[in-house]
Design a protein around this motif. Structure first.
Motif, PDB file in Angstrom:
ATOM      1  N   SER A  79      -7.182   5.026 -10.877  1.00  0.00           N
ATOM      2  CA  SER A  79      -7.389   5.048 -12.338  1.00  0.00           C
ATOM      3  C   SER A  79      -6.492   4.085 -13.103  1.00  0.00           C
ATOM      4  N   GLN A 122      -7.631  -8.884  -1.942  1.00  0.00           N
ATOM      5  CA  GLN A 122      -7.812  -8.686  -3.384  1.00  0.00           C
ATOM      6  C   GLN A 122      -8.885  -7.635  -3.654  1.00  0.00           C
ATOM      7  N   ARG A 123     -10.009  -7.739  -2.944  1.00  0.00           N
ATOM      8  CA  ARG A 123     -11.078  -6.755  -3.163  1.00  0.00           C
ATOM      9  C   ARG A 123     -10.606  -5.356  -2.778  1.00  0.00           C
ATOM     10  N   ALA A 124      -9.882  -5.265  -1.668  1.00  0.00           N
ATOM     11  CA  ALA A 124      -9.388  -3.949  -1.231  1.00  0.00           C
ATOM     12  C   ALA A 124      -8.388  -3.398  -2.249  1.00  0.00           C
ATOM     13  N   ARG A 157      -8.596   0.853  -8.735  1.00  0.00           N
ATOM     14  CA  ARG A 157      -9.644   1.568  -9.496  1.00  0.00           C
ATOM     15  C   ARG A 157      -9.619   3.048  -9.153  1.00  0.00           C
ATOM     16  N   THR A 158      -9.480   3.323  -7.869  1.00  0.00           N
ATOM     17  CA  THR A 158      -9.475   4.720  -7.416  1.00  0.00           C
ATOM     18  C   THR A 158      -8.278   5.470  -7.983  1.00  0.00           C
ATOM     19  N   LYS A 195       0.852  -1.209   0.000  1.00  0.00           N
ATOM     20  CA  LYS A 195       0.000   0.000   0.000  1.00  0.00           C
ATOM     21  C   LYS A 195       0.878   1.246   0.000  1.00  0.00           C
ATOM     22  N   LEU A 245      -8.154  -4.092  -5.471  1.00  0.00           N
ATOM     23  CA  LEU A 245      -8.828  -3.691  -6.714  1.00  0.00           C
ATOM     24  C   LEU A 245      -9.510  -2.335  -6.530  1.00  0.00           C
ATOM     25  N   GLU A 246     -10.083  -2.116  -5.362  1.00  0.00           N
ATOM     26  CA  GLU A 246     -10.720  -0.823  -5.082  1.00  0.00           C
ATOM     27  C   GLU A 246      -9.681   0.309  -5.112  1.00  0.00           C
ATOM     28  N   VAL A 247      -8.525   0.046  -4.492  1.00  0.00           N
ATOM     29  CA  VAL A 247      -7.446   1.051  -4.497  1.00  0.00           C
ATOM     30  C   VAL A 247      -6.999   1.329  -5.934  1.00  0.00           C
TER      31      VAL A 247
END
Ligand SMILES: Cc1cc2nc3c(=O)[nH]c(=O)nc-3n(C[C@H](O)[C@H](O)[C@H](O)COP(=O)(O)O)c2cc1C
Length: 174
Positions: free
Chosen positions: A129, A118-120, A126-127, A87, A122-124
């Protein structure tokens, strides 16, 4: 096509690093997978350090990202989260013009399925871009059981999945 591999684990015998090395070996000749092994050298992200001349390890990281066509991140989950070191590395890429729109694949190599991280992640991404390539998002559960004693990938199913992920990531952007 140049793919930059980033492991979310700094462990010397990391299974996620081993998965990236397997991806490198499995990649077709036209695709170079190179691992970036410097995320452990990055300072803790601090906007105050991010001026005209960022710290040298940050410059090296951003250059490696800029010079790649796609990123392949392989990471465990730690306590259902994204490892801090990964992160932290991503925080240095927020708003980096060379990261925006970058094709990214994610390999989740954990003891369980690593779905929370993985979900976290992917969210990061996506955010930030990133252009997440869905066919290059894979889960390799019970990852340690899939390596041989030398630490190399020894599981045909996992190898096939990695191969497909690399191929998807290497497709030209549509
Ligand atoms: C601090 C810590 C927390 C962990 N938390 C989880 C977890 O939440 N879910 C899981 O599936 N595995 C968890 N594990 C196990 C890792 O998935 C396993 O150790 C994996 O091999 C680590 O990846 P590496 O081999 O690339 O270092 C954790 C391991 C550590 C060291």
């Amino acid at each position: 096509v140049r793919i930059l591999g980033i492991s979310g684990s700094l462990r010397r015998r990391s299974t996620n690093t081993a998965l990236l090395l397997a991806a490198k070996a499995l990649a077709p000749d036209s695709v170079a997978v190179d691992l970036f092994d410097g995320i452990g050298e990055l300072p803790y992200f601090n906007p105050d350090l991010d001026g005209e001349t960022p710290p040298p390890p940050v410059g090296a990281f951003r250059r490696a990202v800029a010079e790649s066509d796609a990123l392949l991140i392989s990471t465990p989950e730690y306590a259902h989260g994204i490892p801090g070191v990964l992160k932290n590395a991503l925080d240095w890429l927020v708003s980096d013009p060379d990261f925006v729109g970058k094709r990214v694949g994610v390999v989740s190599g954990s003891a369980s399925e690593g779905g929370f991280a993985q979900r976290a992640l992917l969210e990061v991404l996506r955010t930030m871009s990133a252009k997440i390539v869905p066919e290059a998002v894979i889960t390799i559960a019970a990852v340690r059981s899939k390596l041989d004693p030398e630490g190399s990938l020894a599981d045909d199913g996992a190898a096939a999945e990695l191969k497909r992920a690399v191929a998807a990531l290497a497709q030209p952007a549509k």
